[in-house]
Design an enzyme around this catalytic site. Structure first.
Site, PDB file in Angstrom:
ATOM      1  N   HIS A 122      27.896  38.197   2.845  1.00 21.07           N
ATOM      2  CA  HIS A 122      27.628  38.993   1.543  1.00 21.07           C
ATOM      3  C   HIS A 122      28.695  38.919   0.441  1.00 21.07           C
ATOM      4  O   HIS A 122      28.388  38.924  -0.488  1.00 21.07           O
ATOM      5  CB  HIS A 122      27.453  40.405   1.936  1.00 21.07           C
ATOM      6  CG  HIS A 122      26.287  40.596   3.022  1.00 21.07           C
ATOM      7  ND1 HIS A 122      25.974  41.940   3.664  1.00 21.07           N
ATOM      8  CD2 HIS A 122      25.209  39.810   3.448  1.00 21.07           C
ATOM      9  CE1 HIS A 122      25.030  41.567   4.559  1.00 21.07           C
ATOM     10  NE2 HIS A 122      24.483  40.496   4.441  1.00 21.07           N
TER      11      HIS A 122
ATOM     12  N   HIS B 181      16.846  39.760   0.531  1.00 21.17           N
ATOM     13  CA  HIS B 181      18.039  39.760   1.007  1.00 21.17           C
ATOM     14  C   HIS B 181      18.561  38.418   1.799  1.00 21.17           C
ATOM     15  O   HIS B 181      19.497  37.865   1.785  1.00 21.17           O
ATOM     16  CB  HIS B 181      18.240  40.715   2.200  1.00 21.17           C
ATOM     17  CG  HIS B 181      19.318  40.815   2.956  1.00 21.17           C
ATOM     18  ND1 HIS B 181      20.626  41.446   2.417  1.00 21.17           N
ATOM     19  CD2 HIS B 181      19.903  40.268   4.023  1.00 21.17           C
ATOM     20  CE1 HIS B 181      21.443  41.415   3.081  1.00 21.17           C
ATOM     21  NE2 HIS B 181      21.327  40.763   4.415  1.00 21.17           N
TER      22      HIS B 181
ATOM     23  N   ASP C 231      21.626  36.398   1.415  1.00 20.83           N
ATOM     24  CA  ASP C 231      22.463  35.549   2.458  1.00 20.83           C
ATOM     25  C   ASP C 231      22.481  34.070   2.129  1.00 20.83           C
ATOM     26  O   ASP C 231      23.760  33.387   2.478  1.00 20.83           O
ATOM     27  CB  ASP C 231      21.672  35.818   3.789  1.00 20.83           C
ATOM     28  CG  ASP C 231      21.966  37.141   4.768  1.00 20.83           C
ATOM     29  OD1 ASP C 231      22.967  37.767   4.126  1.00 20.83           O
ATOM     30  OD2 ASP C 231      21.240  37.479   5.487  1.00 20.83           O
TER      31      ASP C 231
ATOM     32  N   HIS D 122      21.424  31.681   9.195  1.00 13.42           N
ATOM     33  CA  HIS D 122      22.860  31.176   8.943  1.00 13.42           C
ATOM     34  C   HIS D 122      23.127  29.960   9.639  1.00 13.42           C
ATOM     35  O   HIS D 122      23.540  29.271   9.019  1.00 13.42           O
ATOM     36  CB  HIS D 122      23.738  32.321   9.551  1.00 13.42           C
ATOM     37  CG  HIS D 122      23.625  33.647   8.948  1.00 13.42           C
ATOM     38  ND1 HIS D 122      23.865  33.854   7.391  1.00 13.42           N
ATOM     39  CD2 HIS D 122      23.385  34.962   9.402  1.00 13.42           C
ATOM     40  CE1 HIS D 122      23.680  35.175   7.113  1.00 13.42           C
ATOM     41  NE2 HIS D 122      23.327  35.729   8.111  1.00 13.42           N
TER      42      HIS D 122
END
Length: 306
Positions: free
Chosen positions: A78, A238, A242, A265
């Site tokens: 973030h 969101h 990311d 991720h």
């Protein structure tokens, strides 16, 4: 010339970490040109500093974690997203724990801190990585790729078996990047989680600091947060937030288009490592005339003008 950027002054904040649930202080400091974003564990003696690079990403379970010689700084995505959004090339981030505070679960508080510190341009060209050909990675039914594009665009699609995610508009979103678009369309989108997974995460020593103050909680049918969502499709926005942060671990801003389907991720980092390995797929570029640059950033003195 489109110049590199750092912070004008030092600024600090304190908050709770998402996974360990401990209190941590962060301090943002200016850094010289070509430093990159460097995280420093000032709670250790001696202090250990880790540069935010794709090859220093060592763990990707529910967050992006930088690891070097056994020292960790987790949940950096973030903050990296906020630095990318405002075009900050160089900064030191001091932290008193192994994890960056989660703040409100979005990049919004970090954007506010950066703007409060002020942005200073440096007399060195800003360096971009321009995508020259498509690079793609897959993991089962998940995939992500980068391809040439004259600008920076992110398209992301999520797919959860839940009533809230039935409408197509809730699943897919696109960001045509500029600092202004990032701040308005993405920066305030919060992390989210399903209550059905909460106890499992706690058993894994994860999400110990999670609350309705720093995440959107979803039960079997609805959002539990009293104030609801900040954007109608906050969940997929969101994921874009990311991705912006994960992609910034390249060490330079991107000129190209990223598309992710159910990516996270781990897959984002796999894509960056694949890109760096295929050296004919990208090149470094700078812009002597910032008016010709395909990406725009807020003027560094915009905060002082208000």
């Amino acid at each position: 010339m489109l110049r590199q950027r750092t912070l004008k002054t030092v600024i600090r904040a304190t908050g709770i970490t998402l996974h360990s649930g401990e209190r941590a202080e962060i301090v943002f400091r200016p850094a010289p040109p070509n430093t990159g974003i460097v995280f420093c564990r000032i709670d250790l003696n001696p202090i250990v500093c880790i540069r935010a690079t794709a090859h220093n990403v060592g763990e990707t379970t529910l967050s992006t974690t930088l690891i070097e010689n056994g020292v960790r700084v987790s949940t950096v995505e973030h903050l990296l997203s906020a630095f990318a959004g405002l075009g900050i090339d160089n900064a030191y981030v001091d932290v008193t724990a192994s994890e960056i505070p989660i703040m409100d679960g979005s990049a919004g508080p970090f954007v506010f801190l950066i703007q409060s510190a002020g942005i200073e341009e440096q007399n060195v060209p800003k360096r971009f990585i321009r995508i020259k050909r498509k690079v793609k990675v897959t993991d089962g039914d998940k995939w992500a790729y980068l391809k040439p594009f004259d600008g920076f665009k992110i398209k992301f699609t999520i797919d959860f078996d839940h009533p809230l995610f039935k409408a197509p508009a809730m699943k897919t979103a696109v960001l045509n990047f500029s600092s202004l678009a990032y701040m308005k369309e993405v920066s305030r989108a919060r992390t989210f989680g399903f209550m059905a997974d909460f106890e499992k995460l706690r058993a894994m020593n994860l999400a110990r600091g999670a609350s309705l103050d720093n995440a959107v909680a979803i039960d079997a049918f609805r959002v539990l947060n009293e104030d609801g969502l900040r954007y109608e499709n906050e969940f997929v926005r969101h994921k874009i937030l990311d991705a912006v942060g994960d992609l910034y671990s390249l060490g330079s801003s991107l000129i190209g288009a990223f598309t992710g389907y159910k990516s996270g991720h781990a897959l984002n980092n796999k894509l960056l490592r694949q890109l760096l390995a295929e050296q004919d797929a990208w090149e470094y570029v700078s812009f002597e005339d910032k008016e010709t640059a395909p990406i725009s950033y807020l003027r560094p003195y915009l905060v002082e003008e208000r």
